[in-house]
Design a protein around this motif. Structure first.
Motif, short mmCIF file in Angstrom:
data_model
loop_
_atom_site.label_atom_id
_atom_site.label_comp_id
_atom_site.label_asym_id
_atom_site.label_seq_id
_atom_site.Cartn_x
_atom_site.Cartn_y
_atom_site.Cartn_z
N ALA A 56 15.61 -0.80 3.81
CA ALA A 56 14.33 -1.27 4.33
C ALA A 56 14.51 -1.64 5.79
N VAL A 57 13.67 -1.10 6.64
CA VAL A 57 13.72 -1.41 8.07
C VAL A 57 12.53 -2.29 8.42
N ILE A 87 8.94 -2.34 6.61
CA ILE A 87 8.20 -3.60 6.50
C ILE A 87 7.71 -3.96 7.89
N ASP A 88 6.40 -4.00 8.05
CA ASP A 88 5.79 -4.27 9.35
C ASP A 88 5.56 -5.77 9.51
N ALA A 92 3.30 -10.18 1.56
CA ALA A 92 2.70 -9.30 0.54
C ALA A 92 3.46 -7.97 0.48
N GLN A 93 3.88 -7.46 1.64
CA GLN A 93 4.67 -6.22 1.67
C GLN A 93 6.01 -6.43 0.96
N VAL A 94 6.63 -7.59 1.21
CA VAL A 94 7.92 -7.90 0.58
C VAL A 94 7.75 -7.99 -0.93
N LYS A 95 6.72 -8.71 -1.37
CA LYS A 95 6.49 -8.87 -2.81
C LYS A 95 6.26 -7.53 -3.48
#
Length: 198
Positions: free
Chosen positions: A131-132, A176-177, A187-190
């Motif tokens: 993941a970047v 992941i922005d 929310a992206q992480v979850k």
């Protein structure tokens, strides 16, 4: 069939992209996170396991408080052989800690290896997916130049040592922005944790 072990997600990103914040979000979501930088600081701090070897290789670079970072930095800066010698001391110790971490969390569905120079140091083969963490160039610049003691010259030098963000994104399995709100980033992480933990 390989033995069951956690899926290893490598987390990386250029300076100022928000990787530490994202790593903390993974930890808050219950995912074990191996922080390579933190381990290095511990190994090089007061009573750190690597102090004798570093002092032997670079006399005068440590004291009772650990590695004198500025002094050691001056010694290895621009000297490829000295840097390689230092890395030969540090990297195996970090690898051993990482293996111990993995053994400790062997029953987890997912673990994160937070490794700043994952691509640059050839660590991509040690993880299952990558993941970047990214943001716009403008956001990155504002964040980095707001750090104490940071100058445009220092920032340019750090960027020159890192793979360009566009190349990291091209090699990533997940992006992941962080150029948005903390809530949107969380929310992206979850969503990623949910996806990779099933």
């Amino acid at each position: 069939m390989r033995e069951k072990r956690p899926l290893i997600l490598g987390l990386t990103g250029s300076i100022g992209m928000g990787k530490s914040t994202v790593a903390a979000m993974f930890a808050q979501a219950g995912v074990p996170v191996f922080d390579a930088d933190s381990v290095v600081r511990q190994l090089q701090g007061p009573d750190g396991a690597l102090l004798p070897a570093i002092e032997a290789a670079f006399p005068g670079s440590t004291d009772e408080n650990g590695v004198l970072r500025a002094k050691l930095g001056t010694i290895v800066f621009g000297d490829d052989d000295a840097l390689a010698e230092l890395e030969a001391i540090v990297h195996p110790a970090v690898r051993a800690q990482r293996e111990a971490f993995l053994a400790q969390h062997n029953n987890a569905a997912l673990v994160v290896f937070d490794i700043p120079l994952l691509f640059e140091k050839g660590g991509a083969g040690d993880v299952d997916q990558i993941a970047v963490v990214t943001a716009s160039q403008d956001t990155q610049e504002k964040r980095v130049l707001a750090r104490p003691g940071m100058t445009e010259e220092k920032f340019a030098h750090i960027l020159a040592l890192q793979m360009p963000d566009s190349e990291k994104r091209a090699r990533a399995d997940h992006i992941i922005d962080t150029g948005t709100t903390l809530e949107a980033t969380a929310a992206q992480v979850k969503a990623l944790v949910d996806k990779l933990s099933t």
